[in-house]
Design a protein around this motif. Structure first.
Motif, mmCIF file in Angstrom:
data_model
loop_
_atom_site.group_PDB
_atom_site.id
_atom_site.type_symbol
_atom_site.label_atom_id
_atom_site.label_comp_id
_atom_site.label_asym_id
_atom_site.label_seq_id
_atom_site.Cartn_x
_atom_site.Cartn_y
_atom_site.Cartn_z
ATOM 1 N N VAL A 45 -16.288 19.384 -16.729
ATOM 2 C CA VAL A 45 -15.772 18.114 -16.207
ATOM 3 C C VAL A 45 -16.567 16.971 -16.813
ATOM 4 C CG1 VAL A 45 -15.440 16.727 -14.123
ATOM 5 C CG2 VAL A 45 -15.002 19.186 -14.057
ATOM 6 N N LYS A 46 -15.864 15.922 -17.245
ATOM 7 C CA LYS A 46 -16.530 14.744 -17.785
ATOM 8 C C LYS A 46 -15.874 13.485 -17.216
ATOM 9 C CE LYS A 46 -18.165 16.503 -22.226
ATOM 10 N NZ LYS A 46 -17.433 17.710 -22.649
ATOM 11 N N ILE A 47 -16.707 12.471 -17.029
ATOM 12 C CA ILE A 47 -16.196 11.169 -16.604
ATOM 13 C C ILE A 47 -16.310 10.217 -17.786
ATOM 14 C CG2 ILE A 47 -16.667 9.159 -15.126
ATOM 15 C CD1 ILE A 47 -17.544 11.169 -12.949
ATOM 16 N N TYR A 48 -15.244 9.503 -18.060
ATOM 17 C CA TYR A 48 -15.238 8.499 -19.130
ATOM 18 C C TYR A 48 -15.066 7.120 -18.503
ATOM 19 C CZ TYR A 48 -14.394 12.483 -22.194
ATOM 20 O OH TYR A 48 -14.499 13.677 -22.861
ATOM 21 N N LEU A 49 -15.873 6.176 -18.941
ATOM 22 C CA LEU A 49 -15.706 4.795 -18.492
ATOM 23 C C LEU A 49 -15.258 3.955 -19.676
ATOM 24 C CD1 LEU A 49 -18.874 4.346 -16.231
ATOM 25 C CD2 LEU A 49 -16.542 4.923 -15.510
ATOM 26 N N ASN A 50 -14.321 3.071 -19.420
ATOM 27 C CA ASN A 50 -13.684 2.300 -20.488
ATOM 28 C C ASN A 50 -14.520 1.070 -20.865
ATOM 29 O OD1 ASN A 50 -11.983 1.033 -22.252
ATOM 30 N ND2 ASN A 50 -10.220 1.000 -20.878
#
Ligand SMILES: [Zn+2]
Length: 164
Positions: free
Chosen positions: A89-94
């Motif tokens: 699982v990975k979180i990406y922030l724009n």
């Protein structure tokens, strides 16, 4: 006032506007070219820590996932949580919306995306409302999210590894 004076004032105002325009453009250019400012990184890390403490308190575990800052997310969406086929699982922030929305990202988006990550971890993902179930909402609140609602018109849960 003479015509000459009016012309002069007009030129001064135009030049001022041009200077402001160039400064804004340059500041955006710099922001886009460089890694995010140290104070943003620190604020994100601090919020992540707060979310993890809440997770420990309410779920009995701390599930830390990578938070990746990227300008490759299409559109204006704030963040994305991805689940790879290998279960990672990975979180990406724009980064593209960070300059004008850093405060919103800190107070809302990190807990929002972490709530998706927690549901993946406990195998409680439900694709209703693109992953924004009642359980997801409760999880987001327990993690300390200020506003635990689905983003308008956005699909921020992606069931595959992103190529960036
Ligand atoms: Zn979401």
């Amino acid at each position: 006032m003479t015509l000459k004076k009016i012309q002069f004032i007009f030129i001064v105002i135009s030049l001022l506007a041009l200077v402001i325009l160039i400064r804004n453009w340059y500041s955006t250019y710099n922001f886009n070219k460089n890694p995010i400012p140290q104070k943003y990184q620190e604020a994100i890390a601090k919020e992540e820590q707060r979310v993890l403490v809440n997770m420990q308190k309410n779920f009995g575990f701390q599930y830390k996932v990578p938070i990746i800052i990227t300008d490759k997310i299409p559109g204006k969406i704030y963040g994305v949580t991805s689940l790879g086929q290998d279960g990672s699982v990975k979180i990406y922030l724009n980064k593209k919306v960070m300059k004008e929305s850093i405060e919103y990202i800190i107070s809302n988006v990190i807990a929002h995306e972490y709530a998706h990550a927690v549901l993946f971890k406990i195998h409680a993902y439900n694709n209703k409302n693109d992953g924004h179930s009642k359980l997801w909402q409760n999880t987001c609140v327990k993690l300390g999210g200020a506003k635990c609602e689905q983003y308008v018109n956005s699909h921020d849960v992606i069931m595959k590894k992103l190529p960036f």
